[in-house]
Design an enzyme around this catalytic site. Structure first.
Site, PDB file in Angstrom:
ATOM      1  N   HIS A 109      18.724  35.707 155.095  1.00  0.00           N
ATOM      2  CA  HIS A 109      18.624  35.968 153.662  1.00  0.00           C
ATOM      3  C   HIS A 109      18.940  37.447 153.434  1.00  0.00           C
ATOM      4  CE1 HIS A 109      15.828  32.276 153.116  1.00  0.00           C
ATOM      5  NE2 HIS A 109      17.085  31.964 152.845  1.00  0.00           N
ATOM      6  N   GLU A 112      16.473  40.614 152.676  1.00  0.00           N
ATOM      7  CA  GLU A 112      15.305  40.842 153.541  1.00  0.00           C
ATOM      8  C   GLU A 112      15.638  41.892 154.603  1.00  0.00           C
ATOM      9  OE1 GLU A 112      14.298  36.830 154.727  1.00  0.00           O
ATOM     10  OE2 GLU A 112      14.104  36.207 152.625  1.00  0.00           O
ATOM     11  N   ARG A 167      20.340  36.905 147.713  1.00  0.00           N
ATOM     12  CA  ARG A 167      19.714  36.151 148.808  1.00  0.00           C
ATOM     13  C   ARG A 167      20.714  35.343 149.625  1.00  0.00           C
ATOM     14  NH1 ARG A 167      14.791  32.804 149.602  1.00  0.00           N
ATOM     15  NH2 ARG A 167      15.326  30.646 150.084  1.00  0.00           N
ATOM     16  N   HIS A 237      12.401  36.824 158.977  1.00  0.00           N
ATOM     17  CA  HIS A 237      12.534  36.872 157.518  1.00  0.00           C
ATOM     18  C   HIS A 237      11.513  37.857 156.937  1.00  0.00           C
ATOM     19  CE1 HIS A 237      14.708  32.837 156.865  1.00  0.00           C
ATOM     20  NE2 HIS A 237      14.493  32.878 158.175  1.00  0.00           N
ATOM     21  N   GLU A 311       7.735  35.700 158.861  1.00  0.00           N
ATOM     22  CA  GLU A 311       7.853  36.343 157.551  1.00  0.00           C
ATOM     23  C   GLU A 311       7.144  37.690 157.653  1.00  0.00           C
ATOM     24  OE1 GLU A 311       9.523  35.351 154.992  1.00  0.00           O
ATOM     25  OE2 GLU A 311       9.860  33.214 155.298  1.00  0.00           O
TER      26      GLU A 311
END
Length: 375
Positions: A109, A112, A167, A237, A311
């Site tokens: 993405h 990020e 994104r 991510h 994440e």
């Protein structure tokens, strides 16, 4: 990973009164306004606590390869939609042992940025420490590391030039009326069944079919060709401070769910021990939201035993625009978590086999001694 529907700003418009200016904390606004990409010529001067544009990351990869030729090779993976080369780094030491593979990708993405920063940090830490660290030496004796620093190169470049919060990829759809596919909805894992959209305007647009995008196809073809040897698949991510295991497209659990949960929780504990940062661990369907077509679920479905999405920081204060001041701490703690996962991979594959060999030898010796006593 979390969609921010309708929220974006252009780098060129980050001025007082400009679009999006007031949506970000004052300190970070000033960092972006004042930001000047510092030049560097030799690897020793590369700043791992800054974000780097794609041109510098390409240059960094070349210099890593040149500075560590005994353990690093650079390999072509495929071309992006906009005809940019995708390269991964392979870190490997010669070994007589049959080796497994760690795959790590970052930046699927585009917005990020902390993820590509971590991939570079990971490579740096392994290469700077493998000669002196018995822990890393032990891992490299049995594992080859494959690292893709930026998967979504076209989108990443677009976040530097046009829209910081972009994104998706940059492929055109509906006769050029909309652009980009969410590459983490484009894998062949219950494709576009839940948590994804068929509308190309949406942030979670799943593409025109499974692996319809060249970036996704390049990664999936490569992983598929080596899946028998890949022990661990990590995709990095932000944001949310989570360690996610399969699945997102169903509430059903993978066959090794308890093992994945235990390894993930141990990694979260190691991460917290570094700087006190709390991460939650669980399947995407349980602790985040439903998703289909993710690379993590796809990797587990094709038989890769350890598959996780990380994440990274934070929990929403800065979100996708995590300040450079937090890069070092984020990378330090994430490094501890990743090494913890790899320690468990090692224990599963090599400690057990060695214990098995010891047990077998002991049994043979015992039988021989029993036989001798009968003579």
């Amino acid at each position: 990973m979390k969609p921010l529907l309708g929220t974006f700003y252009l780098l060129g418009m980050l001025v007082p009164g400009g679009l999006g200016y007031d949506r970000f904390p004052a300190q970070h606004r000033q960092e972006v306004v004042d930001k000047v990409v510092s030049p560097w010529r030799i690897l020793e001067n590369y700043s791992y606590d800054r974000y780097h544009p794609m041109g510098e990351i390409y240059q960094w990869m070349s210099q890593i390869r040149e500075n560590y030729p005994e353990v690093v090779t650079q390999h072509f993976l495929g071309m992006t939609y906009e005809s940019r080369p995708m390269y991964y780094l392979k870190i490997s030491q010669p070994s007589n042992n049959p080796k497994k593979i760690l795959w790590m990708d970052c930046g699927i993405h585009a917005r990020e940025w902390i993820a590509p920063a971590f991939c570079q940090w990971f490579v740096k830490e392994i290469l700077q420490n493998y000669k002196d660290s018995s822990r890393i030496r032990r891992l490299l004796k049995n594992l080859d590391f494959y690292v893709l620093p930026v998967l979504n190169i076209d989108g990443y470049i677009y976040t530097w030039t046009t829209d910081r919060l972009w994104r998706k990829s940059r492929s055109p759809h509906d006769n050029g009326t909309c652009f980009g596919t969410d590459l983490n909805r484009n894998f062949n894992a219950s494709w576009c069944s839940v948590g994804a959209s068929h509308n190309c305007q949406d942030l979670t647009f799943c593409g025109t079919g499974p692996e319809s995008e060249p970036e996704t196809k390049a990664v999936s073809s490569f992983i598929e060709s080596r899946k028998e040897n890949i022990a661990c698949f990590l995709t990095m991510h932000s944001y949310g401070q989570l360690i996610l295991l399969p699945y997102g497209y169903t509430e059903n659990k993978s066959s090794n769910h308890e093992e994945l949960l235990q390894v993930g929780q141990k990694a979260a504990n190691a991460l917290k021990a570094k700087h006190g940062t709390n991460y939650r661990v669980g399947s995407s369907a349980d602790i985040l939201y439903a998703t289909s077509g993710s690379s993590r679920d796809w990797a587990r479905d094709i038989g890769i035993p350890f598959s996780y999405t990380f994440e990274l920081r934070d929990n929403g204060t800065y979100g996708f625009v995590l300040p450079e001041a937090q890069i070092q701490a984020t990378c330090e703690e994430t490094m501890e978590a990743v090494l913890s996962v790899l320690d468990d991979v090692y224990e599963k594959y090599w400690s057990a086999s060695r214990a098995g060999k010891v047990t077998s030898t002991a049994v043979v010796l015992s039988l021989l001694m029993s036989f001798t006593s009968l003579l």
